[in-house]
Design an enzyme around this catalytic site. Structure first.
Site, short mmCIF file in Angstrom:
data_model
loop_
_atom_site.label_atom_id
_atom_site.label_comp_id
_atom_site.label_asym_id
_atom_site.label_seq_id
_atom_site.Cartn_x
_atom_site.Cartn_y
_atom_site.Cartn_z
N GLU A 61 0.82 -1.21 0.00
CA GLU A 61 0.00 0.00 0.00
C GLU A 61 0.85 1.26 0.00
O GLU A 61 0.55 2.24 -0.71
CB GLU A 61 -0.94 0.01 1.21
CG GLU A 61 -2.06 -1.03 1.13
CD GLU A 61 -1.63 -2.42 1.55
OE1 GLU A 61 -0.44 -2.62 1.92
OE2 GLU A 61 -2.49 -3.33 1.53
N HIS A 130 -11.69 -3.81 9.91
CA HIS A 130 -12.29 -3.84 8.57
C HIS A 130 -13.50 -2.92 8.46
O HIS A 130 -14.24 -3.01 7.49
CB HIS A 130 -12.70 -5.27 8.20
CG HIS A 130 -11.69 -5.99 7.36
ND1 HIS A 130 -10.35 -5.90 7.59
CD2 HIS A 130 -11.82 -6.80 6.29
CE1 HIS A 130 -9.69 -6.64 6.71
NE2 HIS A 130 -10.57 -7.19 5.89
#
Lengths: 353, 351
Positions: A61, A130
């Site tokens: 990322e 999440h």
């Protein structure tokens, strides 16, 4: 009648049209060309625009955000997508230290036109890592633009605006919005960044929200109608730059303000909205402004606890009623709901997702 | 005696003696320009160091004195159209890539004529006209950004190479490995230039990297071409860089080049700091004896390429240019207070 498509389809269409209209636009993200196509938002794009411009990427990322930054400095317009905002915390060096400051710290000699699409999860036990709602974190940093659409029409128009914008833009999509239908014009169009929308006019209380919480606020407004209370819903659409004028105009008119936050209560955009009203409208308010938000704890996985984490339309309506001097009643009326799972937006939406 | 690994590397400088970098003759003009480029950077930085105690350059300065060979050797192997990026110790890279001297000095003085309008300081040197895309002091931060610039060139099918300067410390960052991987995955035209000066601030390699950690092997494992050489031998640096740039231009992918060198002054600031005890006087003396500028001058003299009066004449010319740059900086205005709020967004949007 205007064509109605899903939010996810609107994102897909905006991306497709941006790729078609500007050869410097490209799309990358883990899973972009896979069979699920990031919840349907990238399906078919690689076949149409080729593997150079629509690509999967390494599970890196931070570096890949740096790649986006560097390519933008060198004339490209990257769109990067992450299936959960939580993973993008790995890229904070690149988006905060570099992207957000690059234009300023080169005195305007270089620019970083890039879009990062981040999806906020919720439900089916997504849990602590999440389903964080980090819009206020991004909005803290000068130099970023932070968008949070609530409708399919805005999803398309704001994404087109983001891609055409010459700055780094964080574009937050709530997972529960992907399946929502709404009118979306077929041709490419831009919704101006930094302009809020009156999602529903009203006279007694102003509900300020963004993204998914706009839907809860609209539901709250319908509940309040039963109580004889007319609520105005301001959908911010953009957190930074904030359309303070729209918030203040509405709150000045109604004299009451509820800020509805999908993220944590402390130091969040709800706090910012309330502070804005306190500073600018102190004398015009008929009641102390209020925040509705989740509590300051990580988001638990089990529905037995997450039912009690997320604020709902009932929380918002009760906050408004309290402000009106009326007895809050909606949460009590829905108490039985908390005994069963509230972890999907509708029956069609089943896990895992 | 070319040590392969960081921790096993002897304290003294490596030499190129056993390497055949000198075999093919470089153009005499180029060999002289390498020397001139290094001397210019040396004199600029010596003047910064001399004036720094006046406390008018009110930003951190990380001087490259002793490390000029890498900057000049690499940038001389690049074309004007090629991109370069750097980190906190960026003066030499910026100047070697063709960055404007006056704008650099003005930036250190915080003036609006500075290369970043006074908003960046010494650690954010940028000159788009020279394709010096920028520099950042977050260690490793510019590595993926440079890969992104190379990715843009790759996407646009441009004949353009990107060089990114990094230190031995940056090879400890996760983003270094991530960047090597992506550059190799796409075969991007990028050169990772590691200036191994043995220290990350005051921390030696031995406390930061396992004995035997071979950074060139790490790069090779990612699929890059990887080489190393004596960074104080500017011609060796030039040859390896030229080779790597040609490979990149030919579509043969990225390279990792590691050059051993040594920072003479303190990590940040204008002074010598050996008295602090984090490195020995002997180690410093050994490296200083391998001054890249003097070595190149000696070689040029040996090969009959320098007239007796040339060094003195060049020094006079450079001194005049440097004096003019400082005068320009010091006579430039500070940014107007309103400029605090400008340049935030490219479209002039407010908050």
């Amino acid at each position: 009648m205007a064509r109605e498509i899903k939010f996810a389809e609107a994102v897909l269409e905006a991306t497709d049209q941006c790729l078609a209209e500007d050869p410097s636009v490209y799309l990358m993200g883990l899973g972009v060309p896979d069979p699920k196509g990031v919840f349907g938002t990238t399906l078919g794009l690689q076949e149409k625009h080729g593997p150079r411009r629509v690509m999967d990427m390494p599970t890196s990322e931070n570096a890949m955000t740096g790649v986006a930054v560097g390519s933008a400095i060198a004339g490209m317009r990257p769109i990067m997508v992450h299936q959960r905002v939580d993973f993008f915390l790995l890229a904070f060096d690149q988006i905060i230290n570099h992207a957000s400051k690059w234009h300023y710290m080169s005195a305007g000699k270089t620019r970083v036109p890039m879009v990062v699409r981040l999806i906020i999860g919720r439900g089916w036990g997504q849990g602590p890592q999440h389903s964080q709602s980090l819009e206020s974190v991004f909005a803290h940093f000068p130099g970023l633009k932070v968008l949070m659409p609530a409708t399919p029409g805005d999803a398309k128009g704001l994404l087109v605006a983001a891609v055409r914008d010459d700055n780094p833009v964080v574009f937050l999509e709530h997972r529960w919005l992907h399946g929502v239908f709404g009118p979306v014009p077929e041709e490419p169009y831009a919704v101006p960044i930094g302009k809020a929308r009156i999602a529903r006019p009203g006279t007694d209380v102003t509900l300020v929200a963004a993204g998914y919480m706009t839907l809860e606020s609209l539901q709250a407004a319908r509940m309040l109608e039963e109580d004889g209370v007319s609520a105005e819903v301001v959908d911010l659409r953009t957190l930074r730059p904030l359309d303070a004028g729209a918030v203040l105009a509405s709150a000045e008119k109604t004299g009451r303000l509820v800020a509805v936050d999908n993220g944590w209560r402390s130091f969040g955009f709800g706090a910012e909205i309330v502070a804005l009203a306190a500073e600018k409208l102190f004398g015009a308010l008929k009641a102390a402004p209020a925040r509705v938000s989740p509590p300051d704890v990580p988001i638990p996985s089990t529905w037995g606890l997450s039912n009690h984490y997320y604020p709902t339309a009932a929380h918002i309506a009760d906050a408004a009623l309290g402000m009106m001097g009326k007895k809050p009643r909606h949460r009590a009326a829905r108490r039985a709901d908390l005994d069963k799972p509230q972890d999907t937006p509708n029956k069609a939406f089943t896990g895992p997702f | 005696m070319k040590a392969k690994t960081g921790a096993a590397r002897p304290a003294g400088p490596a030499r190129s003696a056993g390497v055949n970098h000198r075999d093919a003759a470089l153009d005499a003009g180029l060999r002289k320009s390498l020397w001139r480029g290094m001397l210019r950077i040396r004199m600029v930085e010596e003047e910064i160091a001399r004036r720094y105690p006046e406390q008018e350059m009110r930003c951190p300065v990380h001087l490259s004195i002793g490390q000029e060979g890498v900057a000049v050797g690499v940038c001389s192997a690049l074309e004007q159209r090629d991109y370069a990026m750097s980190a906190h110790r960026a003066h030499a890279h910026y100047l070697a890539k063709g960055g404007d001297l006056k704008a650099m000095i003005a930036e250190m003085y915080g003036r609006r004529t500075g290369c970043a309008g006074g908003k960046g300081g010494s650690m954010h040197l940028v000159d788009p006209a020279a394709n010096m895309l920028g520099a950042v002091p977050i260690v490793g931060g510019s590595i993926p950004i440079a890969v992104g610039a190379a990715f843009a060139s790759w996407m646009k099918n441009e004949d353009r190479v990107t060089a990114v300067f990094l230190g031995d410390g940056a090879t400890e960052e996760g983003v270094f490995a991530e960047s090597l991987n992506f550059a190799a995955l796409k075969g991007l035209p990028v050169l990772f230039i590691c200036e191994n000066n043995l220290y990350s601030v005051y921390s030696p390699l031995s406390v930061r990297q396992a004995a035997g950690r071979d950074r060139t092997a790490i790069a090779r494992a990612h699929g890059l071409e990887a080489r190393e050489a004596d960074g104080n031998d500017v011609e060796a640096v030039y040859r390896l860089s030229r080779e790597a740039a040609e490979r990149a231009r030919a579509g043969k992918g990225p390279s990792y080049l590691e050059f051993s060198t040594y920072r003479w002054l303190e990590h940040c600031g204008p002074s010598y700091d050996n008295h602090m005890g984090y490195r020995s006087e002997e180690e410093f003396a050994a490296w200083r004896a391998q001054c890249p500028v003097l070595r190149q001058q000696t070689i040029l003299e040996r090969d009959g390429l320098l007239a007796a009066e040339e060094p003195a004449a060049l020094k006079r010319a450079l001194a005049a240019e440097i004096e003019e740059a400082f005068a320009f900086a010091k006579s430039s205005p500070y940014p107007a207070p309103a400029e605090l709020m400008t340049d935030l967004y490219a479209d002039g949007a407010g908050n």
